[in-house]
Motif scaffolding. Structure first.
Motif, PDB file in Angstrom:
ATOM      1  N   MET A   1       0.856  -1.193   0.000  1.00 50.39           N
ATOM      2  CA  MET A   1       0.000   0.000   0.000  1.00 50.39           C
ATOM      3  C   MET A   1       0.882   1.229   0.000  1.00 50.39           C
ATOM      4  O   MET A   1       1.854   1.319   0.738  1.00 50.39           O
ATOM      5  CB  MET A   1      -0.889   0.020   1.238  1.00 50.39           C
ATOM      6  CG  MET A   1      -1.816   1.225   1.297  1.00 50.39           C
ATOM      7  SD  MET A   1      -2.931   1.112   2.712  1.00 50.39           S
ATOM      8  CE  MET A   1      -3.837   2.633   2.488  1.00 50.39           C
ATOM      9  N   SER A   2       0.617   2.210  -0.781  1.00 51.12           N
ATOM     10  CA  SER A   2       1.446   3.399  -0.869  1.00 51.12           C
ATOM     11  C   SER A   2       0.670   4.599  -0.415  1.00 51.12           C
ATOM     12  O   SER A   2      -0.548   4.651  -0.453  1.00 51.12           O
ATOM     13  CB  SER A   2       1.968   3.614  -2.302  1.00 51.12           C
ATOM     14  OG  SER A   2       0.900   3.818  -3.167  1.00 51.12           O
ATOM     15  N   SER A   3       1.412   5.598  -0.013  1.00 51.33           N
ATOM     16  CA  SER A   3       0.813   6.822   0.451  1.00 51.33           C
ATOM     17  C   SER A   3       0.624   7.778  -0.679  1.00 51.33           C
ATOM     18  O   SER A   3       1.136   7.643  -1.764  1.00 51.33           O
ATOM     19  CB  SER A   3       1.707   7.449   1.529  1.00 51.33           C
ATOM     20  OG  SER A   3       2.942   7.763   0.997  1.00 51.33           O
ATOM     21  N   HIS A  19      -5.064   6.093   7.489  1.00 49.23           N
ATOM     22  CA  HIS A  19      -5.000   5.193   8.656  1.00 49.23           C
ATOM     23  C   HIS A  19      -3.741   5.379   9.500  1.00 49.23           C
ATOM     24  O   HIS A  19      -3.530   4.626  10.459  1.00 49.23           O
ATOM     25  CB  HIS A  19      -5.098   3.718   8.219  1.00 49.23           C
ATOM     26  CG  HIS A  19      -6.263   3.423   7.338  1.00 49.23           C
ATOM     27  ND1 HIS A  19      -7.569   3.505   7.777  1.00 49.23           N
ATOM     28  CD2 HIS A  19      -6.323   3.061   6.014  1.00 49.23           C
ATOM     29  CE1 HIS A  19      -8.381   3.198   6.778  1.00 49.23           C
ATOM     30  NE2 HIS A  19      -7.656   2.927   5.698  1.00 49.23           N
ATOM     31  N   ALA A  20      -2.888   6.351   9.179  1.00 51.91           N
ATOM     32  CA  ALA A  20      -1.632   6.518   9.928  1.00 51.91           C
ATOM     33  C   ALA A  20      -1.896   6.933  11.370  1.00 51.91           C
ATOM     34  O   ALA A  20      -1.267   6.403  12.301  1.00 51.91           O
ATOM     35  CB  ALA A  20      -0.747   7.541   9.234  1.00 51.91           C
ATOM     36  N   TRP A 137       5.520   1.915   8.816  1.00 57.52           N
ATOM     37  CA  TRP A 137       5.835   3.222   8.224  1.00 57.52           C
ATOM     38  C   TRP A 137       6.505   3.030   6.865  1.00 57.52           C
ATOM     39  O   TRP A 137       6.233   3.776   5.916  1.00 57.52           O
ATOM     40  CB  TRP A 137       6.772   4.015   9.134  1.00 57.52           C
ATOM     41  CG  TRP A 137       6.165   4.692  10.315  1.00 57.52           C
ATOM     42  CD1 TRP A 137       6.569   4.582  11.610  1.00 57.52           C
ATOM     43  CD2 TRP A 137       5.070   5.624  10.325  1.00 57.52           C
ATOM     44  NE1 TRP A 137       5.794   5.376  12.434  1.00 57.52           N
ATOM     45  CE2 TRP A 137       4.857   6.023  11.667  1.00 57.52           C
ATOM     46  CE3 TRP A 137       4.240   6.144   9.327  1.00 57.52           C
ATOM     47  CZ2 TRP A 137       3.872   6.920  12.041  1.00 57.52           C
ATOM     48  CZ3 TRP A 137       3.242   7.034   9.703  1.00 57.52           C
ATOM     49  CH2 TRP A 137       3.065   7.413  11.031  1.00 57.52           C
ATOM     50  N   GLY A 138       7.387   2.044   6.763  1.00 54.70           N
ATOM     51  CA  GLY A 138       8.074   1.804   5.500  1.00 54.70           C
ATOM     52  C   GLY A 138       7.127   1.402   4.387  1.00 54.70           C
ATOM     53  O   GLY A 138       7.420   1.639   3.198  1.00 54.70           O
ATOM     54  N   ARG A 139       5.997   0.811   4.740  1.00 55.27           N
ATOM     55  CA  ARG A 139       5.016   0.416   3.724  1.00 55.27           C
ATOM     56  C   ARG A 139       4.098   1.570   3.330  1.00 55.27           C
ATOM     57  O   ARG A 139       3.767   1.743   2.152  1.00 55.27           O
ATOM     58  CB  ARG A 139       4.155  -0.749   4.240  1.00 55.27           C
ATOM     59  CG  ARG A 139       4.868  -2.070   4.298  1.00 55.27           C
ATOM     60  CD  ARG A 139       3.936  -3.143   4.833  1.00 55.27           C
ATOM     61  NE  ARG A 139       2.702  -3.246   4.050  1.00 55.27           N
ATOM     62  CZ  ARG A 139       2.573  -3.938   2.928  1.00 55.27           C
ATOM     63  NH1 ARG A 139       3.603  -4.608   2.447  1.00 55.27           N
ATOM     64  NH2 ARG A 139       1.417  -3.998   2.301  1.00 55.27           N
ATOM     65  N   ILE A 140       3.670   2.361   4.303  1.00 62.65           N
ATOM     66  CA  ILE A 140       2.661   3.375   3.998  1.00 62.65           C
ATOM     67  C   ILE A 140       3.284   4.734   3.657  1.00 62.65           C
ATOM     68  O   ILE A 140       2.598   5.625   3.179  1.00 62.65           O
ATOM     69  CB  ILE A 140       1.667   3.544   5.163  1.00 62.65           C
ATOM     70  CG1 ILE A 140       2.352   4.086   6.421  1.00 62.65           C
ATOM     71  CG2 ILE A 140       0.979   2.212   5.452  1.00 62.65           C
ATOM     72  CD1 ILE A 140       1.402   4.330   7.585  1.00 62.65           C
TER      73      ILE A 140
END
Length: 413
Positions: A1-3, A19-20, A137-140
């Motif tokens: 999933m990207s931001s 969702h952060a 955090w590294g994913r989103i």
């Protein structure tokens, strides 16, 4: 999933990632348990056993299994995913805390062997919410600029948790036996972990499984962890030494058992770390993280050398604030390098190794400080600690020079 793509990343932009806020808040709630449980266990075991020696051994078992088994627990999360791995860890951790609470609720309630065994198992099951959150955090937040701000925010928030946790315990012991703090810590972990694993972004993290060639020879990223883990070990060592040196310095100034001066000096260091961490995340760095890391570690070392000639607690507090200014940036940068070096299916492990290095270094530093204070004046001890930290910076610098040709610098603003 990207931001969502962000032109000018900011801390507000980090919290606007879908969702952060919910995920981060839940993780912080659970991680507050780390600031509450250790002190509560120490106070409760001391009261129940009537022995500082027993309390010391019990805490060593709790901390040892928690710190040194952290990479193993992180490997389980990488392999099975956060939801499948965290839930049984939390269940086992809370169960052991419950057993410990019953054992220490009344003085003389359990033998030292039972207390040691229960706390050792509880430490071994400690859920690694910090490394897991950093992996999320590294994913989103895959953009480099946004990820640095996310890590900086995470690091500063964690520092504040370890300050507020003992303060919460201080309030609790006014109202109830110390064992009540263990219960509160368990409740915090359950509530935080439940909110964390139920977050949509955590549910989407796939299990890594067992990869072919998963041994050390098949994991070239492991070799790249030498720089961030070495830097984190050096920073943790310095922090462990400084904690005891501040007490010794305050007693040398005529304050019984350190007095309030110790709290002010350590608070100044924490404040400096928070400011440094926030500024580090906001600066538009042009140099790669691998180049910045030894510079930040060296800054900490120089500040500690400068603390040696401090004539009084006020001057020492100022020097501690300067030293703290480099702590959070150095650790944040170490986590960034570890995340970049790791394979996608091993991000939690990479972060856990850095986290383990900090805690192991701190434990070793406290032990070393006890020896140093017995042999050398406090000012010289600060200088020696700073010198060792400078040597750490030199040790990680060769890897930083290689990074000039391998890392891509991305402007942060």
């Amino acid at each position: 999933m990207s931001s969502t793509s962000v032109v000018r990343p900011s801390y507000a932009a980090v919290l606007r990632i879908p969702h952060a806020r919910r995920t981060f808040a839940a993780a912080l709630l659970g991680r507050l348990s780390y600031g509450v449980v250790p002190l509560s266990v120490m106070l409760a075991v001391t009261r129940a056993s009537g022995s500082y020696a027993v309390a010391g051994v019990v805490m060593a078992l709790f901390s040892g299994t928690s710190v040194f088994l952290s990479p193993a627990r992180a490997a389980l999360i990488d392999r099975y995913g956060p939801r499948r791995a965290l839930v049984p860890m939390v269940a086992a951790y809370v169960t052991m805390l419950g057993v410990l609470t019953v054992a220490v609720w009344r003085p003389g309630g359990a033998s030292p062997l039972v207390l040691g065994a229960v706390t050792a198992v509880a430490g071994a099951c400690t859920p690694p919410l910090g490394p897991t959150m950093r992996a999320v955090w590294g994913r989103i937040a895959p953009e480099r600029a946004l990820l640095q701000r996310a890590y900086s925010l995470d690091g500063v928030a964690e520092e504040l948790l370890f300050v507020s946790g003992p303060l919460l315990v201080g309030v609790l012991v006014w109202l109830a036996p110390p064992a009540a703090g263990i219960v509160v810590g368990a409740v915090l972990m359950v509530a935080g972990a439940a909110g964390f694993v139920s977050s949509p972004v955590v549910r989407e993290v796939p299990p890594g499984g067992r990869k072919r060639g998963s041994g050390p020879a098949g994991r070239p990223w492991v070799r790249e962890l030498g720089r961030p883990v070495g830097a984190a070990l050096g920073v943790g060592l310095a922090l462990g030494v400084v904690d005891l040196l501040v007490v010794a310095f305050a007693e040398g100034q005529g304050q019984s058992h350190g007095g309030a001066g110790v709290a002010w000096v350590l608070a100044a260091m924490s404040a400096g770390s928070a400011v440094g961490g926030l500024l580090n995340g906001a600066v538009a760095w042009r140099s790669p993280a691998g180049v910045r890391l030894p510079v930040m570690v060296a800054g900490l070392g120089l500040a500690l050398v400068g603390a040696g000639p401090a004539p009084g607690l006020g001057t020492l507090a100022a020097a501690a604030a300067v030293a703290g200014f480099f702590v959070a940036p150095a650790l944040t940068t170490a986590y960034l390098i570890a995340d970049e070096s790791a394979a996608p299916e091993a991000r939690v492990q990479a972060g856990a190794w850095v986290n383990t290095a900090v805690n192991a270094g701190s434990t070793a530093g406290t032990a070393a400080a006890g020896v140093l204070v017995g042999w050398l004046p406090t000012g010289v001890c600060f200088a020696v600690t700073g010198g060792v930290t400078l040597l750490t910076a030199v040790a990680v610098a060769p890897g930083a020079r290689r990074a000039r040709g391998t890392e891509v610098s991305v402007p942060l603003a």
